[in-house]
Design an enzyme around this catalytic site. Structure first.
Site, PDB file in Angstrom:
ATOM      1  N   GLU A 178       0.822  -1.217   0.000  1.00  0.00           N
ATOM      2  CA  GLU A 178       0.000   0.000   0.000  1.00  0.00           C
ATOM      3  C   GLU A 178       0.853   1.263   0.000  1.00  0.00           C
ATOM      4  O   GLU A 178       1.197   1.789   1.063  1.00  0.00           O
ATOM      5  CB  GLU A 178      -0.917   0.029   1.226  1.00  0.00           C
ATOM      6  N   GLU A 265      -6.006  -7.694  -0.573  1.00  0.00           N
ATOM      7  CA  GLU A 265      -6.306  -7.574   0.857  1.00  0.00           C
ATOM      8  C   GLU A 265      -7.669  -6.922   1.035  1.00  0.00           C
ATOM      9  O   GLU A 265      -7.969  -5.927   0.390  1.00  0.00           O
ATOM     10  CB  GLU A 265      -5.225  -6.701   1.512  1.00  0.00           C
TER      11      GLU A 265
HETATM   12  C1  IDC Z   1      -2.674  -3.882  10.359  1.00  0.00           C
HETATM   13  C2  IDC Z   1      -2.837  -5.040  11.323  1.00  0.00           C
HETATM   14  C3  IDC Z   1      -2.490  -4.593  12.711  1.00  0.00           C
HETATM   15  C4  IDC Z   1      -1.131  -3.911  12.728  1.00  0.00           C
HETATM   16  C5  IDC Z   1      -1.077  -2.812  11.683  1.00  0.00           C
HETATM   17  C6  IDC Z   1       0.283  -2.143  11.580  1.00  0.00           C
HETATM   18  O1  IDC Z   1      -4.169  -5.516  11.251  1.00  0.00           O
HETATM   19  O2  IDC Z   1      -2.521  -5.699  13.602  1.00  0.00           O
HETATM   20  O3  IDC Z   1      -0.909  -3.366  14.001  1.00  0.00           O
HETATM   21  O4  IDC Z   1      -1.395  -3.354  10.428  1.00  0.00           O
HETATM   22  O5  IDC Z   1       1.259  -3.041  11.222  1.00  0.00           O
HETATM   23  C7  IDC Z   1      -3.965  -2.269   5.761  1.00  0.00           C
HETATM   24  C8  IDC Z   1      -2.586  -2.817   5.761  1.00  0.00           C
HETATM   25  C9  IDC Z   1      -2.413  -3.850   6.837  1.00  0.00           C
HETATM   26  C10 IDC Z   1      -3.143  -3.438   8.098  1.00  0.00           C
HETATM   27  C11 IDC Z   1      -4.638  -3.440   7.777  1.00  0.00           C
HETATM   28  C12 IDC Z   1      -5.530  -3.111   8.984  1.00  0.00           C
HETATM   29  O6  IDC Z   1      -2.188  -3.332   4.505  1.00  0.00           O
HETATM   30  O7  IDC Z   1      -1.040  -4.025   7.082  1.00  0.00           O
HETATM   31  O8  IDC Z   1      -2.869  -4.363   9.087  1.00  0.00           O
HETATM   32  N1  IDC Z   1      -4.886  -2.480   6.708  1.00  0.00           N
HETATM   33  O9  IDC Z   1      -5.261  -1.827   9.439  1.00  0.00           O
HETATM   34  N2  IDC Z   1      -4.499  -1.447   4.872  1.00  0.00           N
HETATM   35  C13 IDC Z   1      -5.742  -1.109   5.253  1.00  0.00           C
HETATM   36  C14 IDC Z   1      -6.009  -1.774   6.420  1.00  0.00           C
END
Ligand code: IDC
Length: 344
Positions: A178, A265
């Site tokens: 992302e 995702e």
């Molecule tokens: C989130 C995980 C969370 C972690 C965070 C930071 O769910 O446990 O603390 O990342 O590392 C994304 C991202 C994905 C995110 C997810 C939810 O690609 O890494 O994971 N998210 O926030 N994009 C939109 C949402």
């Protein structure tokens, strides 16, 4: 009994036949040969219009599950669980999320930790292959919003991986999870134009998925100025309690214009990964992607105490999961996948 030349010839011939027979059996029991046999059973995919196709030109929709950060939750990369995802859940793909910076990310550790992380990726690819799953190797940029930041690591990583997996039809490369923080499509294109030739040098028609600006949501930028390679798809991500009808309208327009999209995702929670969930929103999104044959992957395979985790936080199992071990999201997706796979 007199041993004539004729008897000797018969004995020799029998030995040869037996040798060949046992050779085959032994080879079949040997792990490496089994993997080879499996590898051949994956249809080589290519991109057509908005979706993936197999060698016969039939639309292939991948529906699968993403790991959480590999370094963070390595226990879920296990053979039994991956087989379960295929056999019981009805998934046909997994995604290995290799964070580049957060939580022992690939680009933050030393040489040894990078080596260990590559081992984990290798293990994931092996288990996926044995289970009959396509596997996405995801270079999970997040706090490093611009993929150019860690480009030199990405170059050597994708060079190694594509060399190693060049003969595997089931391996797909996701170049940058992302992009965010003001990273524009020009930056991403410049990065992709460095990485794609590296992969293609080893594996000339591997499927490559490229992230888009604003947390992989601005597909319009890719539509205006696509990359100059075949078999490239563009990433879209959604979290249905946050992203709604207005965004669906934008994505639909892009699909109508035939941009190849891969939802590497998604979640039905808020974009933070936590908070409330929207099952009805999730259904609307997936109905749209089903209509265009677009593949999708749910995030994430862990028991972290957050609403986008598929496993209940109270469940400590790493395989042998029952429906009751799953979170609300997990149950919803398990039922959906099974239904799509024609399981009762
Ligand atoms: C989130 C995980 C969370 C972690 C965070 C930071 O769910 O446990 O603390 O990342 O590392 C994304 C991202 C994905 C995110 C997810 C939810 O690609 O890494 O994971 N998210 O926030 N994009 C939109 C949402």
């Amino acid at each position: 009994m007199r041993i004539t030349k004729k008897t000797m010839a018969w004995v020799l011939a029998l030995c040869m036949v037996a040798g060949i027979f046992f050779g085959i059996c032994w080879g079949g029991k040997n792990g490496a040969s089994q993997v080879l046999a499996k590898e051949k059973s994956f249809s080589k995919l290519h991109v057509e219009g908005t979706h993936l196709c197999n060698e016969k030109g039939k639309t292939v929709q991948l529906r699968g599950i993403s790991s959480h950060g590999l370094a963070w939750f390595p226990q879920y990369v296990n053979k039994k669980l991956f087989k379960e995802l295929h056999d019981k859940w009805g998934a046909n793909a997994v995604r290995l999320a290799l964070y580049t910076e957060e939580y022992a990310g690939y680009c933050t550790g030393d040489k040894n930790s990078r080596k260990e992380l590559r081992k984990l990726v290798r293990k994931g690819v092996k288990y996926a292959t044995e289970a009959g799953l396509y596997v996405i190797i995801d270079w999970h940029i997040l706090s490093d919003g611009n993929p150019k930041k860690n480009q030199s690591y990405a170059k050597s990583f994708f060079r190694m991986m594509s060399k190693e997996f060049k003969d595997q039809n089931n391996v797909i490369y996701e170049l940058c999870n992302e992009p965010n923080g003001g990273t524009d499509w020009k930056n991403i294109k410049s990065y992709a134009n460095k990485i794609i030739p590296i992969i293609r040098k080893n594996d000339e028609d591997a499927i490559v998925i490229v992230g888009t600006p604003t947390w992989s949501q601005d597909l319009e930028r890719a539509l205006e100025s696509p990359l100059n390679y075949d078999n490239v798809m563009y990433t879209f991500h959604f979290y249905s309690a946050t992203h709604k009808a207005d965004m669906r309208k934008r994505v639909k327009a892009v699909l109508k214009a035939k941009l190849p999209v891969f939802v590497t995702e998604f979640g039905i929670s808020e974009a933070s990964g936590n908070g409330r969930i929207s099952k009805s929103g999730g259904k609307k999104w997936l109905d749209l992607f089903d209509q265009y044959g677009v593949s999708y992957i749910a995030f994430n395979l862990s028991n972290k105490d957050e609403s986008c985790a598929l496993i209940k936080s109270s469940c400590q199992k790493v395989n042998g999961l029952k429906r009751s071990d799953l979170s609300a999201f997990g149950k919803w997706y398990y039922d959906l996948l099974r239904k799509k796979a024609g399981k009762k």
